[in-house]
Design a protein around this motif. Structure first.
Motif, PDB file in Angstrom:
ATOM      1  N   CYS A  24     -47.794  19.645  11.734  1.00 15.12           N
ATOM      2  CA  CYS A  24     -47.619  18.190  11.740  1.00 15.12           C
ATOM      3  C   CYS A  24     -46.834  17.699  10.522  1.00 15.12           C
ATOM      4  N   THR A  25     -46.096  18.554   9.876  1.00  5.57           N
ATOM      5  CA  THR A  25     -45.298  18.115   8.738  1.00  5.57           C
ATOM      6  C   THR A  25     -44.169  17.223   9.233  1.00  5.57           C
ATOM      7  N   PRO A  26     -43.633  16.359   8.377  1.00  6.07           N
ATOM      8  CA  PRO A  26     -42.516  15.502   8.790  1.00  6.07           C
ATOM      9  C   PRO A  26     -41.317  16.306   9.326  1.00  6.07           C
ATOM     10  N   GLU A  27     -41.048  17.442   8.732  1.00  6.99           N
ATOM     11  CA  GLU A  27     -39.915  18.265   9.183  1.00  6.99           C
ATOM     12  C   GLU A  27     -40.146  18.785  10.606  1.00  6.99           C
ATOM     13  N   VAL A  28     -41.337  19.268  10.864  1.00  9.12           N
ATOM     14  CA  VAL A  28     -41.651  19.779  12.199  1.00  9.12           C
ATOM     15  C   VAL A  28     -41.621  18.648  13.218  1.00  9.12           C
ATOM     16  N   LEU A  29     -42.165  17.503  12.869  1.00  6.44           N
ATOM     17  CA  LEU A  29     -42.150  16.366  13.784  1.00  6.44           C
ATOM     18  C   LEU A  29     -40.716  15.911  14.074  1.00  6.44           C
ATOM     19  N   HIS A  30     -39.863  15.927  13.050  1.00  7.35           N
ATOM     20  CA  HIS A  30     -38.455  15.559  13.250  1.00  7.35           C
ATOM     21  C   HIS A  30     -37.767  16.558  14.183  1.00  7.35           C
ATOM     22  N   GLN A  31     -38.016  17.850  13.982  1.00  5.01           N
ATOM     23  CA  GLN A  31     -37.417  18.865  14.846  1.00  5.01           C
ATOM     24  C   GLN A  31     -37.839  18.674  16.298  1.00  5.01           C
ATOM     25  N   ARG A  32     -39.097  18.353  16.498  1.00 10.11           N
ATOM     26  CA  ARG A  32     -39.584  18.100  17.866  1.00 10.11           C
ATOM     27  C   ARG A  32     -38.923  16.862  18.462  1.00 10.11           C
ATOM     28  N   ASP A  33     -38.776  15.824  17.658  1.00  9.64           N
ATOM     29  CA  ASP A  33     -38.145  14.587  18.117  1.00  9.64           C
ATOM     30  C   ASP A  33     -36.695  14.840  18.523  1.00  9.64           C
ATOM     31  N   VAL A  34     -35.966  15.583  17.709  1.00 10.34           N
ATOM     32  CA  VAL A  34     -34.575  15.936  18.020  1.00 10.34           C
ATOM     33  C   VAL A  34     -34.526  16.728  19.317  1.00 10.34           C
ATOM     34  N   ALA A  35     -35.387  17.720  19.444  1.00 10.59           N
ATOM     35  CA  ALA A  35     -35.399  18.554  20.649  1.00 10.59           C
ATOM     36  C   ALA A  35     -35.688  17.716  21.893  1.00 10.59           C
ATOM     37  N   VAL A  36     -36.656  16.805  21.802  1.00  7.60           N
ATOM     38  CA  VAL A  36     -36.995  15.955  22.952  1.00  7.60           C
ATOM     39  C   VAL A  36     -35.797  15.096  23.342  1.00  7.60           C
ATOM     40  N   LYS A  37     -35.106  14.529  22.364  1.00 12.00           N
ATOM     41  CA  LYS A  37     -33.942  13.679  22.653  1.00 12.00           C
ATOM     42  C   LYS A  37     -32.812  14.484  23.288  1.00 12.00           C
ATOM     43  N   LEU A  38     -32.570  15.686  22.783  1.00 12.39           N
ATOM     44  CA  LEU A  38     -31.500  16.516  23.341  1.00 12.39           C
ATOM     45  C   LEU A  38     -31.868  17.044  24.724  1.00 12.39           C
ATOM     46  N   VAL A  39     -33.123  17.366  24.950  1.00 13.73           N
ATOM     47  CA  VAL A  39     -33.555  17.807  26.280  1.00 13.73           C
ATOM     48  C   VAL A  39     -33.375  16.663  27.275  1.00 13.73           C
ATOM     49  N   ARG A  40     -33.736  15.463  26.882  1.00 15.15           N
ATOM     50  CA  ARG A  40     -33.568  14.299  27.768  1.00 15.15           C
ATOM     51  C   ARG A  40     -32.092  14.101  28.118  1.00 15.15           C
ATOM     52  N   LEU A  41     -31.218  14.193  27.121  1.00 14.53           N
ATOM     53  CA  LEU A  41     -29.781  14.048  27.370  1.00 14.53           C
ATOM     54  C   LEU A  41     -29.276  15.164  28.269  1.00 14.53           C
ATOM     55  N   ARG A  42     -29.716  16.391  28.012  1.00 15.03           N
ATOM     56  CA  ARG A  42     -29.311  17.513  28.858  1.00 15.03           C
ATOM     57  C   ARG A  42     -29.728  17.289  30.305  1.00 15.03           C
ATOM     58  N   ASP A  43     -30.958  16.849  30.505  1.00 13.38           N
ATOM     59  CA  ASP A  43     -31.448  16.620  31.861  1.00 13.38           C
ATOM     60  C   ASP A  43     -30.628  15.542  32.575  1.00 13.38           C
ATOM     61  N   LEU A  44     -30.266  14.486  31.852  1.00 16.02           N
ATOM     62  CA  LEU A  44     -29.445  13.433  32.447  1.00 16.02           C
ATOM     63  C   LEU A  44     -28.056  13.962  32.805  1.00 16.02           C
ATOM     64  N   LEU A  45     -27.483  14.781  31.934  1.00  9.58           N
ATOM     65  CA  LEU A  45     -26.173  15.373  32.221  1.00  9.58           C
ATOM     66  C   LEU A  45     -26.239  16.263  33.452  1.00  9.58           C
ATOM     67  N   VAL A  46     -27.255  17.103  33.525  1.00 10.31           N
ATOM     68  CA  VAL A  46     -27.417  18.001  34.672  1.00 10.31           C
ATOM     69  C   VAL A  46     -27.579  17.183  35.950  1.00 10.31           C
ATOM     70  N   ASP A  47     -28.332  16.091  35.891  1.00  8.98           N
ATOM     71  CA  ASP A  47     -28.479  15.208  37.056  1.00  8.98           C
ATOM     72  C   ASP A  47     -27.131  14.636  37.498  1.00  8.98           C
ATOM     73  N   LEU A  48     -26.203  14.470  36.552  1.00  7.29           N
ATOM     74  CA  LEU A  48     -24.863  13.963  36.863  1.00  7.29           C
ATOM     75  C   LEU A  48     -23.901  15.082  37.260  1.00  7.29           C
ATOM     76  N   GLY A  49     -24.396  16.319  37.297  1.00  7.02           N
ATOM     77  CA  GLY A  49     -23.554  17.448  37.676  1.00  7.02           C
ATOM     78  C   GLY A  49     -22.772  18.058  36.537  1.00  7.02           C
ATOM     79  N   VAL A  50     -23.170  17.760  35.315  1.00  5.46           N
ATOM     80  CA  VAL A  50     -22.481  18.281  34.128  1.00  5.46           C
ATOM     81  C   VAL A  50     -23.368  19.345  33.482  1.00  5.46           C
ATOM     82  N   PRO A  51     -22.882  20.590  33.392  1.00  4.92           N
ATOM     83  CA  PRO A  51     -23.697  21.611  32.732  1.00  4.92           C
ATOM     84  C   PRO A  51     -23.809  21.330  31.232  1.00  4.92           C
ATOM     85  N   ALA A  52     -24.948  21.638  30.675  1.00  3.86           N
ATOM     86  CA  ALA A  52     -25.179  21.459  29.240  1.00  3.86           C
ATOM     87  C   ALA A  52     -26.245  22.452  28.815  1.00  3.86           C
TER      88      ALA A  52
END
Length: 102
Positions: free
Chosen positions: A7-35
């Motif tokens: 639960c350190t700030p660094e670990v929480l930030h890494q998780r937040d970044v990963a969640v945001k990038l996964v969300r963007l990837r999923d939206l791209l894939v839904d649009l037919g764009v590989p990521a």
């Protein structure tokens, strides 16, 4: 691993970044764009179907902004419109410049 260390700030930030990038990837894939997620889920690679260098996307240090290309920025609270913009960006063939003396 000690639960407190997860639960350190660094670990929480890494998780937040990963969640945001996964969300963007999923939206791209839904649009037919590989990521693809890379570097321990800290960056997203969006290949260009017509060749050329892929577009790399990261999240800024505060977790507020997606960054890609030549330092272009987009609010991290709006991944849907960024996915649409990236789709158009990678689908547009890049015009190559002829080499001088080549």
């Amino acid at each position: 691993m000690n639960p407190i260390m997860t639960c350190t700030p660094e670990v929480l930030h890494q998780r937040d970044v990963a969640v945001k990038l996964v969300r963007l990837r999923d939206l791209l894939v839904d649009l037919g764009v590989p990521a693809e997620l890379h570097d321990n889920d800290s960056s997203l690679m969006v290949p260009r179907p017509h060749g050329g260098l892929p577009v790399w996307v990261t999240v800024d240090g505060r977790g507020e902004v997606y960054i890609w290309g030549d330092g272009e920025r987009h609010p991290a609270i709006d991944p849907k419109s960024l996915a649409g913009a990236l789709r158009e960006l990678v689908r547009t063939p890049r015009i190559s410049t002829p080499r001088v003396g080549g």
